[in-house]
Design an enzyme around this catalytic site. Structure first.
Site, PDB file in Angstrom:
ATOM      1  N   ASP A 110     -11.299   0.909 -24.527  1.00 55.83           N
ATOM      2  CA  ASP A 110     -11.511   0.656 -23.108  1.00 55.83           C
ATOM      3  C   ASP A 110     -11.415   1.930 -22.283  1.00 55.83           C
ATOM      4  O   ASP A 110     -10.693   2.850 -22.641  1.00 55.83           O
ATOM      5  CB  ASP A 110     -10.395  -0.253 -22.580  1.00 55.83           C
ATOM      6  CG  ASP A 110     -10.873  -1.665 -22.411  1.00 55.83           C
ATOM      7  OD1 ASP A 110     -12.066  -1.896 -22.604  1.00 55.83           O
ATOM      8  OD2 ASP A 110     -10.037  -2.525 -22.089  1.00 55.83           O
TER       9      ASP A 110
ATOM     10  N   ARG B 217      -4.394  -8.510 -20.619  1.00 56.80           N
ATOM     11  CA  ARG B 217      -5.294  -7.931 -21.629  1.00 56.80           C
ATOM     12  C   ARG B 217      -4.548  -7.154 -22.702  1.00 56.80           C
ATOM     13  O   ARG B 217      -5.050  -6.958 -23.799  1.00 56.80           O
ATOM     14  CB  ARG B 217      -6.301  -6.984 -20.952  1.00 56.80           C
ATOM     15  CG  ARG B 217      -7.321  -7.687 -20.080  1.00 56.80           C
ATOM     16  CD  ARG B 217      -8.094  -6.672 -19.260  1.00 56.80           C
ATOM     17  NE  ARG B 217      -8.674  -5.643 -20.104  1.00 56.80           N
ATOM     18  CZ  ARG B 217      -9.782  -5.782 -20.816  1.00 56.80           C
ATOM     19  NH1 ARG B 217     -10.452  -6.921 -20.772  1.00 56.80           N
ATOM     20  NH2 ARG B 217     -10.237  -4.804 -21.567  1.00 56.80           N
TER      21      ARG B 217
ATOM     22  N   GLU C 107       2.715  -6.977   8.432  1.00 53.93           N
ATOM     23  CA  GLU C 107       2.924  -5.521   8.514  1.00 53.93           C
ATOM     24  C   GLU C 107       3.734  -4.996   7.335  1.00 53.93           C
ATOM     25  O   GLU C 107       3.779  -3.806   7.085  1.00 53.93           O
ATOM     26  CB  GLU C 107       3.624  -5.158   9.825  1.00 53.93           C
ATOM     27  CG  GLU C 107       2.751  -5.313  11.039  1.00 53.93           C
ATOM     28  CD  GLU C 107       1.405  -4.609  10.887  1.00 53.93           C
ATOM     29  OE1 GLU C 107       1.392  -3.374  10.791  1.00 53.93           O
ATOM     30  OE2 GLU C 107       0.373  -5.305  10.853  1.00 53.93           O
TER      31      GLU C 107
ATOM     32  N   PRO D 170       0.826  -1.218   0.000  1.00 53.85           N
ATOM     33  CA  PRO D 170       0.000   0.000   0.000  1.00 53.85           C
ATOM     34  C   PRO D 170       0.859   1.266   0.000  1.00 53.85           C
ATOM     35  O   PRO D 170       0.343   2.351  -0.253  1.00 53.85           O
ATOM     36  CB  PRO D 170      -0.834  -0.118   1.277  1.00 53.85           C
ATOM     37  CG  PRO D 170      -0.215  -1.187   2.090  1.00 53.85           C
ATOM     38  CD  PRO D 170       0.614  -2.042   1.185  1.00 53.85           C
TER      39      PRO D 170
HETATM   40  N1  ADE Z   1      -1.059  -4.859   0.098  1.00 51.89           N
HETATM   41  C1  ADE Z   1      -1.976  -4.446   0.987  1.00 51.89           C
HETATM   42  N2  ADE Z   1      -2.731  -3.455   0.478  1.00 51.89           N
HETATM   43  C2  ADE Z   1      -2.258  -3.227  -0.783  1.00 51.89           C
HETATM   44  C3  ADE Z   1      -2.607  -2.324  -1.806  1.00 51.89           C
HETATM   45  N3  ADE Z   1      -3.590  -1.438  -1.668  1.00 51.89           N
HETATM   46  N4  ADE Z   1      -1.912  -2.377  -2.946  1.00 51.89           N
HETATM   47  C4  ADE Z   1      -0.901  -3.249  -3.094  1.00 51.89           C
HETATM   48  N5  ADE Z   1      -0.517  -4.131  -2.162  1.00 51.89           N
HETATM   49  C5  ADE Z   1      -1.187  -4.114  -1.004  1.00 51.89           C
END
Ligand code: ADE
Length: 272
Positions: free
Chosen positions: A178, A163, A125, A98
């Site tokens: 697309d 794709r 984590e 994330p």
């Molecule tokens: N791992 C946990 N959340 C994630 C996300 N939003 N994008 C990529 N990997 C992740």
């Protein structure tokens, strides 16, 4: 196109890759996918892949050693080291996190051009930062939310890249038009029946006038993007006519009573 996926949960990928477009691409020999269990590369008796974070705090951190051993087994230590030293990337090594850069269609195109990518699915984590220093070339997030791991994000990337592999989509037009390929959101679609529960398909689509249909679709795409994702308009390729249409939308918003004075809009769209 070849994908190597490193994960602690190989089973999660089975059903997703056994259906639909990815399966067809694999069956046609256009795409290959190898799933590698990180646990197989843990050196200790109990195949431990995570440990408590240095400095304290909650949660567990994925250990660097099993991941680097897996990468070296797949790509060779030399390629990994050379990529880090020279910055010249032959095979992107992508960590799903994330905290990464936001994935988009342009990134999908970039990954497809390499012909081979590696996806590392983080869990817990996070992963020991040294894996980034030693091997990772891209840290990628699929959105501003936190999932339990990188497996679903890896599936998203495999699907989006697959794709784009030439020959995977039968009808190339579908790809070109697309959502996002043009930098705009896609226009709305309709199929038979022409009327359903009192809702009509926009007249223009039944007119057989291809130029009018194209103009209506373009305006719908512009309108949707302007309403939902104005950030995309900054990077989209826009003609003078597009710009005039967007200006009209803006003027209408600022003074709705001027709506009747809108000279540019293809009028036969559905109600919004
Ligand atoms: N791992 C946990 N959340 C994630 C996300 N939003 N994008 C990529 N990997 C992740």
């Amino acid at each position: 196109m070849h994908f190597d996926i490193l994960t602690l949960f190989p089973g999660l990928f089975e059903s997703v890759f056994r259906e639909s477009i990815v399966k067809r691409a694999v069956d046609a020999g256009l795409v290959s996918i190898a799933i590698h269990n990180i646990r197989d590369y843990a050196q200790d008796k109990h195949h431990v892949t995570d440990d408590a974070p240095y400095g304290g705090g909650g949660g567990m951190v994925m250990k660097v050693e099993p991941i680097i051993l897996a990468l070296e087994d797949i790509l060779g230590a030399e390629l990994i080291a050379r990529q880090k030293q020279t910055g010249e990337i032959q095979v992107p090594i992508i960590l799903l996190t994330p905290a990464g850069r936001l994935f988009n269609q342009e990134m999908a195109r970039e990954f497809e051009r390499y012909g081979h990518i590696v996806l590392i699915c983080g869990r817990y984590e996070g992963v020991d930062e040294r894996i980034c220093e030693l091997a990772v070339t891209h840290e990628v997030s699929i959105g501003d939310y936190v999932l339990s791991g990188g497996e679903i994000p890896a599936m998203v990337i495999v699907e989006a890249v697959t794709r784009l592999v030439p020959g995977v989509l039968g009808d190339m037009r579908a790809l070109i038009e697309d959502s996002h390929a043009s930098g705009l959101l896609e226009y709305p679609h309709y199929t038979r029946p022409a009327e359903f529960r009192g809702l009509q398909v926009p007249e223009v689509l039944l007119s057989g006038d291809h130029a009018k249909v194209a103009r209506w679709r373009r305006q719908q795409a512009l309108r949707r993007t302007w309403e939902r994702r104005p950030d995309l308009l900054k990077r989209a390729k826009l003609s003078e006519e597009d710009r005039r249409f967007l200006e009209t939308l803006q003027q209408q918003k600022e003074s709705p009573e001027a709506e009747e004075a809108c000279p540019h809009e293809e009028r036969e769209g559905p109600a919004h």
